[in-house]
Design an enzyme around this catalytic site. Sequence first.
Site, PDB file in Angstrom:
ATOM      1  N   ASP A  86      -5.025  -1.872   5.082  1.00 44.59           N
ATOM      2  CA  ASP A  86      -6.177  -1.155   4.248  1.00 44.59           C
ATOM      3  C   ASP A  86      -7.143  -0.270   4.906  1.00 44.59           C
ATOM      4  O   ASP A  86      -7.284  -0.586   6.401  1.00 44.59           O
ATOM      5  CB  ASP A  86      -7.163  -1.982   3.634  1.00 44.59           C
ATOM      6  CG  ASP A  86      -6.448  -2.230   2.078  1.00 44.59           C
ATOM      7  OD1 ASP A  86      -5.531  -1.601   1.555  1.00 44.59           O
ATOM      8  OD2 ASP A  86      -6.828  -3.475   1.534  1.00 44.59           O
ATOM      9  N   CYS A 100      -4.436  -5.867   3.467  1.00 45.78           N
ATOM     10  CA  CYS A 100      -4.578  -6.189   1.985  1.00 45.78           C
ATOM     11  C   CYS A 100      -3.809  -7.596   1.773  1.00 45.78           C
ATOM     12  O   CYS A 100      -2.576  -7.689   2.259  1.00 45.78           O
ATOM     13  CB  CYS A 100      -3.558  -5.150   1.257  1.00 45.78           C
ATOM     14  SG  CYS A 100      -3.393  -5.607  -0.617  1.00 45.78           S
TER      15      CYS A 100
END
Lengths: 131, 131, 131, 131, 131, 131, 131, 131, 131, 131
Positions: H54, H47
Site C-alpha cells: 500500500d 495490505c
Amino acid sequence: MNQTSAYDELQDHIRDLKTPSIETWENKYSDKEYTIEITNLEFSAICPKTGLPDYATICITYIPDKDCVELKSLKEYFVFFRDVGIFHEHVINKVLEDFVAACQPRKVEVFGDFNIRGGMKTKVHASYVKE
Amino acid sequence: MNQTSAYDELQDHIRDLKTPSIETWENKYSDKEYTIEITNLEFSAICPKTGLPDYATICITYIPDKDCVELKSLKEYFVFFRDVGIFHEHVINKVLEDFVAACQPRKVEVFGDFNIRGGMKTKVHASYVKE
Amino acid sequence: MNQTSAYDELQDHIRDLKTPSIETWENKYSDKEYTIEITNLEFSAICPKTGLPDYATICITYIPDKDCVELKSLKEYFVFFRDVGIFHEHVINKVLEDFVAACQPRKVEVFGDFNIRGGMKTKVHASYVKE
Amino acid sequence: MNQTSAYDELQDHIRDLKTPSIETWENKYSDKEYTIEITNLEFSAICPKTGLPDYATICITYIPDKDCVELKSLKEYFVFFRDVGIFHEHVINKVLEDFVAACQPRKVEVFGDFNIRGGMKTKVHASYVKE
Amino acid sequence: MNQTSAYDELQDHIRDLKTPSIETWENKYSDKEYTIEITNLEFSAICPKTGLPDYATICITYIPDKDCVELKSLKEYFVFFRDVGIFHEHVINKVLEDFVAACQPRKVEVFGDFNIRGGMKTKVHASYVKE
Amino acid sequence: MNQTSAYDELQDHIRDLKTPSIETWENKYSDKEYTIEITNLEFSAICPKTGLPDYATICITYIPDKDCVELKSLKEYFVFFRDVGIFHEHVINKVLEDFVAACQPRKVEVFGDFNIRGGMKTKVHASYVKE
Amino acid sequence: MNQTSAYDELQDHIRDLKTPSIETWENKYSDKEYTIEITNLEFSAICPKTGLPDYATICITYIPDKDCVELKSLKEYFVFFRDVGIFHEHVINKVLEDFVAACQPRKVEVFGDFNIRGGMKTKVHASYVKE
Amino acid sequence: MNQTSAYDELQDHIRDLKTPSIETWENKYSDKEYTIEITNLEFSAICPKTGLPDYATICITYIPDKDCVELKSLKEYFVFFRDVGIFHEHVINKVLEDFVAACQPRKVEVFGDFNIRGGMKTKVHASYVKE
Amino acid sequence: MNQTSAYDELQDHIRDLKTPSIETWENKYSDKEYTIEITNLEFSAICPKTGLPDYATICITYIPDKDCVELKSLKEYFVFFRDVGIFHEHVINKVLEDFVAACQPRKVEVFGDFNIRGGMKTKVHASYVKE
Amino acid sequence: MNQTSAYDELQDHIRDLKTPSIETWENKYSDKEYTIEITNLEFSAICPKTGLPDYATICITYIPDKDCVELKSLKEYFVFFRDVGIFHEHVINKVLEDFVAACQPRKVEVFGDFNIRGGMKTKVHASYVKE
C-alpha cells in the site's frame, strides 16, 4: 485632431514609428547555436479604438548571432509602448522588426497573448529567419 | 411547420444560410507571413433537436493575406448564431466558409469545443489553405 | 457454466459479439476533410476477471466521408457495454470495428483511458485509415 | 560482505539478475497495430547507495504482436523490485529487456519518473523496436 | 577592483572559469541508446549586475555513451555556482561544455528556466551532438 | 407497468428499498475520536426519468464508534445501485441511512457530486450526529 | 422607445418582471436537514448597456423544506433570461426571490460568477433564511 | 500459520506492535507556541488482506513543547512500516501514539491519504491535545 | 525637483491626492444584504522608487447600502493610477477611502495582489465596516 | 573546530545570532488596521547537518502599527541567511523575532515552506500578537 484620430493616423504610419533602441552585448558563444527565450509578463499599450489600456504577455525566442540583447534596455523598450495607441497585430510585427534590427539574430519568433476583450482573446505570432 | 421542423429544414440548406458580413482592415504587414489567433469564449447557438441553447468555445487561427478581420464585426457575426438552430459540425464548416469569403487568408483553421451533453463532448476542426 | 466462465467464453469470440447499430446522417460537407472528436466521459463495462464494473473515458476522433455518426445512437451503443464482461484491449478494437462499419470514415482513432486498478493505469489506442 | 557491498556487487551483474516471469495472453487483434500503455504509479526499489527506499512512476507503452502482457503478473513482476538495491538507469533497462523477452512486442518504450532526491529529479527513457 | 568589476572581468573570461569535475560511472547498457533526464530544481548563482542571488531550474537530458554522470558529484558541481557572478546565457553554455567534457555523451541538451526579474522571465537552451 | 412507471413507483417507496448489508470490523481505537473518509470515485445508478446511467463521486466521512465499515463490502453495497433507478437526492439520503444502520458512527457526512446533465451540475450533502 | 431605453425601463421595474414558474416535487426526507447544490454552467442574459450577450455560472445551494425544485423546469427558468436585458446584481436577487417563492426552502444561497468585461470580473452573492 | 493469518493476528494486537524509537532534540523556542508540519510523501506498508504494498502520504502537524522530532530518525521510523501488514486506520492511530510518546507535544494531528484501491480512496485523520 | 523627488513628495501627501469620482446607481434591493465582488485584473501604477510600471490585481468586495458603484466609472477610476507614482500599501488604502466616499457601503474589503519584484511578492488587504 | 561543529555551536546560540537590521518607513494609515503580506519566493540557507544549501518560500503577514518594513532592506535581510547554517525551525523563529524588533507590528505571522529532502517536506509557522 482629437486623440482617436491621432491613433488612426498612427496605424497608417506604424512602420515608421520611432521606438527606443535596444542595447546588446557581445555573444561569447557565437560559434554555437543556442536559444534564448525572454518573456515580458507585463506588456501594456493603448487600444487605438477606445483609448483604454491593453495588456499582454509578449515572448521573444531567438538564436543569437554576434550579439545578445541586454535585458534592461529591452524592458525599457517595452515600457515605451505604454502610452502608444497601437493594434495587437502591429505590436508584434513592430517588435519583430526592431528586435531584428537591434541584434540581427539567426532566428527569432515574437508571440503576443493579449487579454480578453468582450469574450474574445487574441494571440499574434510572427517570426524571422536570417537568410 | 413547428419550430423543430424549421430547424431540420435549415440543416438541409445550411450552406445557403445568409449570415452577417465580417468587416476587414488592410494588413500593413502583408509582405510577411504571420499568424493571428482569435478565440471566442462565448459562442452560443440553438440545438436543432431540443430547441435549447448550446455553448462552445470557437478558435480561429489564420495567416492573413491582404486583409485582417475586424474584431468587433467578428464578434457580432458570432452573436448572429445565438438564435440559429444548427448542428455542431455545421457551425464550424459555416464559420470557415464565411471567414474565407471575408478576408481570403493564406491559411485558416476553425476549431470548436462544444459543452458536454449527456456525458459526451464534441469537438470539430476544419481548415482551408489558399492554393 | 458460471458467470466468470461465461466471460472467458466471450473473450474468445469477442470479434463475433453482436452490438447495437450506430445511426448516421448525411455529411453535407463531404467534399471537405474535417475532423470530429467525440469523447464519452462515462463509459462503463464489466471486468471479466472480477465481475465488477470498470470505468473509462473513450475518445473517437474521425474524418467523416459520406456520413457522420448520430450522437444519441452512439451514446446508446456505448451504454450496451455496461453489462458486458470484456477486456480493455477488446473494448477499443471492438468499438473501432463497429464505428468503421457504421460510417466508413476516411480515418478514425479510438482511444480509451481506463481507471486505476491496483495502482496500475491502462490506456489503449487503435486507429483505421481508409485505403 | 555488508549490505551496501552486496548492492554494489549486484550493479556489476545487473543484466544477470533473475526476475519473475511476466505472463501473457493471446492477442485476438494481432492482425492490427494498436498501442497499449500501462502505468505503474507505485513502483518502489532500494537505493544501492543509502539502502533507503526509492519511489517512481513507470510507464510501458507497447504495440503487441502475438501476445499481450497479463496485468496482474506484470504488477507482481514490479513488486519484486521492492527489496532490490538497483540504480534508476538499471531499473528501466532491466524492465525493458524482461518485457521484450516476455511478449516480444513490435515496439515498446519504458519510461521512469523517479522522486526528487536532494533537489534533483531523474527520469529515464529506453525503447525497443522489433526488426 | 570592486566586486561588480570582478564580475565583469569574469564574464569576459567565462570560458576559462575552472569548475569542479563531474564524476561518472560505467554505463552497463552502452550498447543501447537510451535517455536520462536530470533536473536540478535548486540552482542558484549570483547576478553580476546587482550582486544579488539568482535562482533557476536546470534540466540536463542526455543519451549516454560509455559513461553516466554520478548524481551526487553533479549536485556538488551545481553548488559551486552558488557564489559565482555569471549571466544566465553563460551558465547554460558553461554547464553544457563541462558536461560534455565529463561524460562525452552521444547527445545532450541543457535547459535553464530562470526566475522572474522586473516582470521579465528568461529561459536558455543549448545542446550538443557527438559527430 | 412500464419501466419508467416502475422507477416512479420506486421513488415513492425509496425509504423502503432493500439494499445489501455493509459489513463492519471492531474498531480497536474506539476510545478515541478520529475521522475516516472513504471516497467512491466510480458510483453509478440509473436516471429514473430517462433510464440512462448516471455517474457520481460519493464521499463518506465518519467518526467511528464501536465499528468501522469493511471497505470491500462497502464497494459491493455501492455496486448494487448500478441497476437502480433513483434520484440524486434519494441516493445520498439512502446511503446515509444505510451507513448509520450498519456501523452506528458518532458522526457521518455523505456527499455526492453528480456529473453534468444539460449544462447543470448537482451536488447533495447529508449528515448525521449520534445524540 | 429604443431597445436601450426599454432595458433601462426594465431595470427600474425589475422586481415586477414576470418569470416562468419553477416546478417542485415532494421532499421525501423533509424530516431531515440536507443540502442540494445546483450549478448552471451555461447562464446567459443580455447586457442592458450594450445589448450584447452576457455569460455567467450561477450556483444555487439550498436546504429544502417540503419541496425540492425539479431540475428540468429550473433549467427552462434560466433559459428565459437569455433574451432579457438585466444587470448582474439584479439577476442574482431576482433568481433568489423566484426560487424562494417556488419551493420555500429553509435556507438558500444564490451565487453568480460573470465573465470578464474590460478586464473587470463581477461576482454577486445573495442569500435567504426562513425565519 | 500462513502469512495472511499472521497479518490478522497482528491487527488484533496492533496497539502492542513494537516500533523503532523517534529521536528528538531540545526546542530552543519552547517558551513560544509555533507549529511544525512534516509530510512524508513516500509512506508504504503491506495490505494485510492481499499481502501487496500500500502507498500513502502521511502528514504530521504539531506544536512542540520541550522537544522537536529529529527528521532523519522520523524517516527511519516510517521506513519500518514498509514490511508490516497493517490497516490504514491502524497506521494513523499507531503513528499518533508513537509520536506523542516520543516528543510529548502540546498538540498533534496525523493525517493519511492512501492511494486508490478498486476505485475507492481512503483518508484517515487522528489528533491529540495535551491536557 | 526631479521625477523621483516628486514621487516622494506625493507619498507624504497621499491622503490628499485628488482622484476621479466613482459614479453610482440606486440599489433596488437595498432592503437586503447581499455581496458584490469586482476584480480588476489589469491594475497598473508607477513605482515611486524606480519610475517603472507596477502591475496588480485588485479585488473589491462590498455589501451595498443605498447605492451600487457603476462599473465603467470604476474602471476609469482605476485607469487614473496608471501614471501615478504610489506605494502598494497606499494604493489599497486610497482605493478603500475613495470607494467608501463614493457609495457608503455597509461593508467593503479591498485586496491587492502585486506582481513579483526581486523574488518578493506583496499583497495588501484593507477593510471598512459602517458603524 | 570543523564546519559541522561550527554549525552545531550556532544552533545552541541561535537566539544570539546577529542579523542585519530591517529598515522601516512611517505608516501613513496607522490609524487603521490593515494587512500586508510579503512572500520571499527565493529564501536559501545552509543545512547544518550536510553543509548543503536549503531552499524555502517564506511568507510574512502582518498588521503594521507605526511603521512598515522597507522591502529592499527586508530582501537584503533574507540574503544574509544564504551562508548561515541553521535549522528550519530556527529560521522561522529567528525571522519572527527580528521582524517584531524592527517594526513592532500589531500582529505578525511567519510561515516557511521548505523544499523536499528525502521524500519529506517541512513547513513551520510562528506568530506574534502585541499585547
